[in-house]
Design an enzyme around this catalytic site. Sequence first.
Site, PDB file in Angstrom:
ATOM      1  N   ASP A  71       6.707   2.315  15.844  1.00  0.00           N
ATOM      2  CA  ASP A  71       5.642   1.895  16.043  1.00  0.00           C
ATOM      3  C   ASP A  71       5.596   1.360  17.771  1.00  0.00           C
ATOM      4  OD1 ASP A  71       3.541  -0.669  16.649  1.00  0.00           O
ATOM      5  OD2 ASP A  71       2.658   0.706  15.046  1.00  0.00           O
ATOM      6  N   ALA A 104      -4.319   7.276  13.963  1.00  0.00           N
ATOM      7  CA  ALA A 104      -3.080   8.332  14.200  1.00  0.00           C
ATOM      8  C   ALA A 104      -2.703   8.516  12.937  1.00  0.00           C
ATOM      9  CB  ALA A 104      -2.150   7.469  15.080  1.00  0.00           C
ATOM     10  N   LYS A 105      -3.230   8.491  11.816  1.00  0.00           N
ATOM     11  CA  LYS A 105      -2.710   8.640  10.463  1.00  0.00           C
ATOM     12  C   LYS A 105      -3.085  10.104  10.110  1.00  0.00           C
ATOM     13  CE  LYS A 105      -1.578   6.709   5.962  1.00  0.00           C
ATOM     14  NZ  LYS A 105      -1.851   5.564   5.231  1.00  0.00           N
ATOM     15  N   LEU A 138       4.913   3.800   8.528  1.00  0.00           N
ATOM     16  CA  LEU A 138       5.893   4.357   7.461  1.00  0.00           C
ATOM     17  C   LEU A 138       5.543   5.356   6.579  1.00  0.00           C
ATOM     18  CD1 LEU A 138       6.543   0.444   6.411  1.00  0.00           C
ATOM     19  CD2 LEU A 138       7.961   1.917   7.857  1.00  0.00           C
ATOM     20  N   LYS A 172       5.436   6.261  -2.121  1.00  0.00           N
ATOM     21  CA  LYS A 172       4.266   6.878  -1.496  1.00  0.00           C
ATOM     22  C   LYS A 172       4.144   7.231  -0.099  1.00  0.00           C
ATOM     23  CE  LYS A 172       0.528   5.122  -3.637  1.00  0.00           C
ATOM     24  NZ  LYS A 172      -0.668   5.433  -4.393  1.00  0.00           N
ATOM     25  N   PHE A 199      10.501 -10.620  11.961  1.00  0.00           N
ATOM     26  CA  PHE A 199       9.497  -9.758  12.632  1.00  0.00           C
ATOM     27  C   PHE A 199       8.036 -10.202  12.412  1.00  0.00           C
ATOM     28  CE2 PHE A 199      12.715  -6.097  11.797  1.00  0.00           C
ATOM     29  CZ  PHE A 199      12.793  -5.822  12.955  1.00  0.00           C
ATOM     30  N   LEU A 200       7.670 -10.733  11.721  1.00  0.00           N
ATOM     31  CA  LEU A 200       6.342 -11.489  11.631  1.00  0.00           C
ATOM     32  C   LEU A 200       6.081 -12.469  12.436  1.00  0.00           C
ATOM     33  CD1 LEU A 200       6.462 -11.570   7.393  1.00  0.00           C
ATOM     34  CD2 LEU A 200       5.633  -9.723   8.885  1.00  0.00           C
ATOM     35  N   HIS A 281      -8.707  -1.058  -4.729  1.00  0.00           N
ATOM     36  CA  HIS A 281      -8.312   0.069  -4.067  1.00  0.00           C
ATOM     37  C   HIS A 281      -9.450   0.990  -4.508  1.00  0.00           C
ATOM     38  CE1 HIS A 281      -5.038  -2.172  -2.713  1.00  0.00           C
ATOM     39  NE2 HIS A 281      -4.774  -1.269  -1.788  1.00  0.00           N
ATOM     40  N   HIS A 297      -6.746  -2.382   6.835  1.00  0.00           N
ATOM     41  CA  HIS A 297      -6.552  -2.211   5.456  1.00  0.00           C
ATOM     42  C   HIS A 297      -6.822  -3.253   4.184  1.00  0.00           C
ATOM     43  CE1 HIS A 297      -5.146  -0.057   1.594  1.00  0.00           C
ATOM     44  NE2 HIS A 297      -4.684  -1.200   1.602  1.00  0.00           N
TER      45      HIS A 297
END
Length: 407
Positions: A71, A104-105, A138, A172, A199-200, A281, A297
């Site tokens: 990223d 960008a997805k 990912l 997925k 990382f968080l 969802h 999201h």
Amino acid sequence: MPGTALPRPAGLNPVADLPKPPGLHWNVRADQPVAYSVSMVRGLLDPGNPTLARACGGGQGLPVRCLLAIDSVVDTLYRERFTEYFDRWLVDATWLVVRGDEDAKSLEQAVHVTEAMSRMGILRRTEKVVAVGGGVVLDIVGFAAGMYRRGVPYVRVPTTLVGQIDAGIGVKTGVNHGHHKNRLGAYFAPETALIDPHFLRTIDPRHVANGIAEIIKMALVKDAVLFDLLEATVGAITPDTLAGCGSAVSEVLSRAISGMLDELEPNLWEQVLERSVDYGHTFSPSLELRADPPLLHGEAVAVDMAICLALARLRGHLSEHDTDRALRLLQGFQLPIAHPIFTQELLEEALSDAVKHRDGLQRVPLTRGIGAVVFANDLTPEELGRALEFIGSWTTGARGELVGAAV
């Protein structure tokens, strides 16, 4: 002798001797086992920690290669540490910086990743693609890895909260297409997913709430104890406390991950379309792609969950007390529970699209109390309208209470 044609049996006519209708028939069956690991590893980039190097196929004192698809934001923050780590462990990494925003997805970005594999000349089985970033990266990189030569091994290193407890631990992959979220995709498992809470520490607080939405989802449909933990930690979960991963935060993360994997493992390929993890969802994909300014999201999922809480309350599946608790929990983590784009018309349109995705039935998960789920297949437009009205009235009432408390 090689190249010598075998004589044809006398009297065999190549046309007349073909089998008559219905002809020949073969049944082909094969089982392909799926096995991958999910590990929580603190200090993944510490020079003395061999975990990532081993995931890349190294760690034995011999040089190895990998494609590092990272990223763009993570690259800015951690490039030096990744470089030092790979130098220490003799990993020759080809760097590919990938945008991690929802725009960008796309299929074009996935193809861009495959082109990087071609330029590198990645070997089909022994060299790995390492995907580092949030859920968007990912998904893109996983999809590309699944397409390239019909599958090359890859490793996931999720660096956002939603990536570590949701997007980074399943099988997925996918990209958006047209006006539809994740319309093109495949099931393609990583070899491993390596979760480092450190990382968080560098994520934006808004991305904390983004991930918390998916944890609230798991609490509502599966884990009442997790719900209680979240209520007790409202205001205490921050980038720093997540990175520190103390006992309370550690239990929140581990229960969320365990619950998600427990739901995914027996149904990885989604042969069963009644999935409790689809909670929140049903309507959110339409909202997420159309909201302006954009929603993350988890923010779109939170608005969807609020509608589903209202539907559960109106159907008698959820008490007034528990409905209030759930809506207040969403708000307590700075998540929205309403959005002006969420009109009855959009809800009907989103439900119609979900029916196609779920093979002709609504299969909408609703909470049955906190920690359990029931599926609805008969939601009506009128109910959707009443759910919107319920959230509007509840929000007005909650604001009135806050005003009264301030006085």
